[in-house]
Design an enzyme around this catalytic site. Structure first.
Site, PDB file in Angstrom:
ATOM      1  N   ASN A  36     -17.123  -2.027  -8.069  1.00  0.00           N
ATOM      2  CA  ASN A  36     -17.314  -3.400  -7.589  1.00  0.00           C
ATOM      3  C   ASN A  36     -16.265  -3.753  -6.551  1.00  0.00           C
ATOM      4  OD1 ASN A  36     -19.577  -4.492  -9.046  1.00  0.00           O
ATOM      5  ND2 ASN A  36     -18.346  -4.166 -10.893  1.00  0.00           N
ATOM      6  N   LYS A  43     -13.148  -0.492  -1.412  1.00  0.00           N
ATOM      7  CA  LYS A  43     -13.425   0.937  -1.633  1.00  0.00           C
ATOM      8  C   LYS A  43     -14.776   1.294  -1.025  1.00  0.00           C
ATOM      9  CE  LYS A  43     -10.995   1.735  -6.020  1.00  0.00           C
ATOM     10  NZ  LYS A  43     -11.211   2.041  -7.441  1.00  0.00           N
ATOM     11  N   ASP A  45     -11.712   6.241  -9.183  1.00  0.00           N
ATOM     12  CA  ASP A  45     -10.612   5.579  -9.877  1.00  0.00           C
ATOM     13  C   ASP A  45      -9.349   6.064  -9.219  1.00  0.00           C
ATOM     14  OD1 ASP A  45     -10.395   3.676 -12.293  1.00  0.00           O
ATOM     15  OD2 ASP A  45      -8.655   4.984 -12.462  1.00  0.00           O
ATOM     16  N   PHE A  60      -6.006  -2.720   1.628  1.00  0.00           N
ATOM     17  CA  PHE A  60      -6.035  -3.492   0.381  1.00  0.00           C
ATOM     18  C   PHE A  60      -4.960  -2.980  -0.570  1.00  0.00           C
ATOM     19  CE2 PHE A  60      -8.070  -0.593  -2.755  1.00  0.00           C
ATOM     20  CZ  PHE A  60      -8.450   0.426  -1.917  1.00  0.00           C
ATOM     21  N   GLY A  61      -4.893  -3.628  -1.730  1.00  0.00           N
ATOM     22  CA  GLY A  61      -3.984  -3.175  -2.788  1.00  0.00           C
ATOM     23  C   GLY A  61      -2.545  -3.035  -2.314  1.00  0.00           C
ATOM     24  N   TYR A  62      -1.983  -1.856  -2.556  1.00  0.00           N
ATOM     25  CA  TYR A  62      -0.567  -1.615  -2.249  1.00  0.00           C
ATOM     26  C   TYR A  62      -0.344  -1.130  -0.817  1.00  0.00           C
ATOM     27  CZ  TYR A  62      -0.165  -1.880  -7.353  1.00  0.00           C
ATOM     28  OH  TYR A  62      -0.202  -2.307  -8.662  1.00  0.00           O
ATOM     29  N   ASP A  63      -1.357  -1.185   0.024  1.00  0.00           N
ATOM     30  CA  ASP A  63      -1.225  -0.690   1.406  1.00  0.00           C
ATOM     31  C   ASP A  63      -0.020  -1.271   2.163  1.00  0.00           C
ATOM     32  OD1 ASP A  63      -3.293   1.099   1.242  1.00  0.00           O
ATOM     33  OD2 ASP A  63      -4.759  -0.142   2.285  1.00  0.00           O
ATOM     34  N   HIS A  85      -5.823   9.519   0.403  1.00  0.00           N
ATOM     35  CA  HIS A  85      -6.258  10.173  -0.836  1.00  0.00           C
ATOM     36  C   HIS A  85      -7.789  10.142  -0.945  1.00  0.00           C
ATOM     37  CE1 HIS A  85      -5.440   5.961  -1.129  1.00  0.00           C
ATOM     38  NE2 HIS A  85      -5.912   5.814  -2.341  1.00  0.00           N
TER      39      HIS A  85
HETATM   40  P1  IMP Z   1      -9.152   1.046  -9.947  1.00  0.00           P
HETATM   41  O1  IMP Z   1      -9.390   2.370  -9.346  1.00  0.00           O
HETATM   42  O2  IMP Z   1     -10.277   0.100  -9.737  1.00  0.00           O
HETATM   43  O3  IMP Z   1      -8.679   1.114 -11.356  1.00  0.00           O
HETATM   44  O4  IMP Z   1      -7.974   0.323  -9.151  1.00  0.00           O
HETATM   45  C1  IMP Z   1      -7.140   1.021  -8.349  1.00  0.00           C
HETATM   46  C2  IMP Z   1      -6.038   0.117  -7.828  1.00  0.00           C
HETATM   47  O5  IMP Z   1      -5.109   1.002  -7.192  1.00  0.00           O
HETATM   48  C3  IMP Z   1      -6.510  -0.845  -6.758  1.00  0.00           C
HETATM   49  O6  IMP Z   1      -6.823  -2.111  -7.284  1.00  0.00           O
HETATM   50  C4  IMP Z   1      -5.295  -0.920  -5.856  1.00  0.00           C
HETATM   51  O7  IMP Z   1      -4.372  -1.829  -6.362  1.00  0.00           O
HETATM   52  C5  IMP Z   1      -4.716   0.482  -5.970  1.00  0.00           C
HETATM   53  N1  IMP Z   1      -5.248   1.346  -4.898  1.00  0.00           N
HETATM   54  C6  IMP Z   1      -6.161   2.347  -4.989  1.00  0.00           C
HETATM   55  N2  IMP Z   1      -6.419   2.890  -3.783  1.00  0.00           N
HETATM   56  C7  IMP Z   1      -5.667   2.207  -2.925  1.00  0.00           C
HETATM   57  C8  IMP Z   1      -5.510   2.292  -1.510  1.00  0.00           C
HETATM   58  O8  IMP Z   1      -6.152   3.083  -0.810  1.00  0.00           O
HETATM   59  N3  IMP Z   1      -4.636   1.428  -0.992  1.00  0.00           N
HETATM   60  C9  IMP Z   1      -3.914   0.536  -1.724  1.00  0.00           C
HETATM   61  N4  IMP Z   1      -4.041   0.399  -3.023  1.00  0.00           N
HETATM   62  C10 IMP Z   1      -4.915   1.233  -3.623  1.00  0.00           C
END
Ligand code: IMP
Length: 195
Positions: free
Chosen positions: A11, A15, A71, A151-154, A179
């Site tokens: 969701n 991604k 994941d 997004f996320g930790y980028d 990755h």
């Molecule tokens: P999940 O795979 O949905 O459990 O969540 C993975 C979490 O890892 C994301 O919500 C981000 O916080 C982080 N993450 C995964 N891939 C990336 C990325 O490419 N950039 C930044 N953060 C990432």
């Protein structure tokens, strides 16, 4: 290569956007919304490998459509691999990227070894059979946030050999080395070996 139709078992719109750019032709990608799937997908194992499998299996079992899950997480060496499997909700629920980053930066305060890696495990369920593809990239955690792409930790991750965070890079540059790109490269090779 014949067109491969895959349902993306996620969701996370960011991604989906990255995966779409990385698998442009030869693959027809469906989102959960496209197929009217709105169940909450469980992520209750304590590993990235386990959660990846659980997500793909759950969606496949409910829809019968070949699917692909992602994941992923950030593993920081000095924090013994944290946030790891808890990356999405490191600062608690509901998930909040900005609070997650604040927690990481606070925990990394005064730590000189800033080495970290992003890892993703993608699970493909194809005609009921299961395959996993891993991608990783090493880099370093910054002391402040830089950039607003991705997004996320980028904003706090500088990939090894580069001078900018992922959030300062254009999507096309992150997508050359990430990755996610590496795992999808293995997936593409898997399909081309089959044809
Ligand atoms: P999940 O795979 O949905 O459990 O969540 C993975 C979490 O890892 C994301 O919500 C981000 O916080 C982080 N993450 C995964 N891939 C990336 C990325 O490419 N950039 C930044 N953060 C990432």
């Amino acid at each position: 290569m014949k067109v491969v139709k895959l349902l993306l078992a996620t969701n996370n719109a960011k991604k989906v956007e990255e995966i779409r750019k990385l698998l442009p032709s030869g693959f027809e990608l469906l989102t959960l919304k496209d197929v009217g799937f709105s169940d909450e997908i469980p992520e209750t194992t304590n590993t990235i490998v386990g959660n990846s499998r659980q997500k793909a299996r759950f969606v496949y079992d409910k829809t019968g459509i070949n699917c692909l899950s992602d994941d992923s997480g950030l593993e920081i060496i000095a924090l013994n691999g944290r946030p790891g499997v808890d990356s999405a909700h490191y600062a608690g629920l509901p998930p909040d990227n900005s609070k997650n980053i604040d927690r990481v930066l606070l925990e990394m305060n005064d730590i000189s070894d800033r080495t970290a890696r992003f890892v993703t495990i993608m699970t493909l369920i194809l005609n009921g059979n299961e395959y996993q593809f891993e991608g990783e990239i090493y880099g370093a955690i910054t002391v402040n946030l830089f950039g607003s792409n991705g997004f996320g930790y980028d904003p706090i991750f500088i990939p090894e050999g580069h001078a900018k965070t992922f959030a300062e890079m254009e999507a096309v540059d992150k997508n050359q080395i990430s990755h996610r790109a590496k795992a999808l490269q293995k997936l593409k090779e898997f399909f081309s070996d089959m044809s």
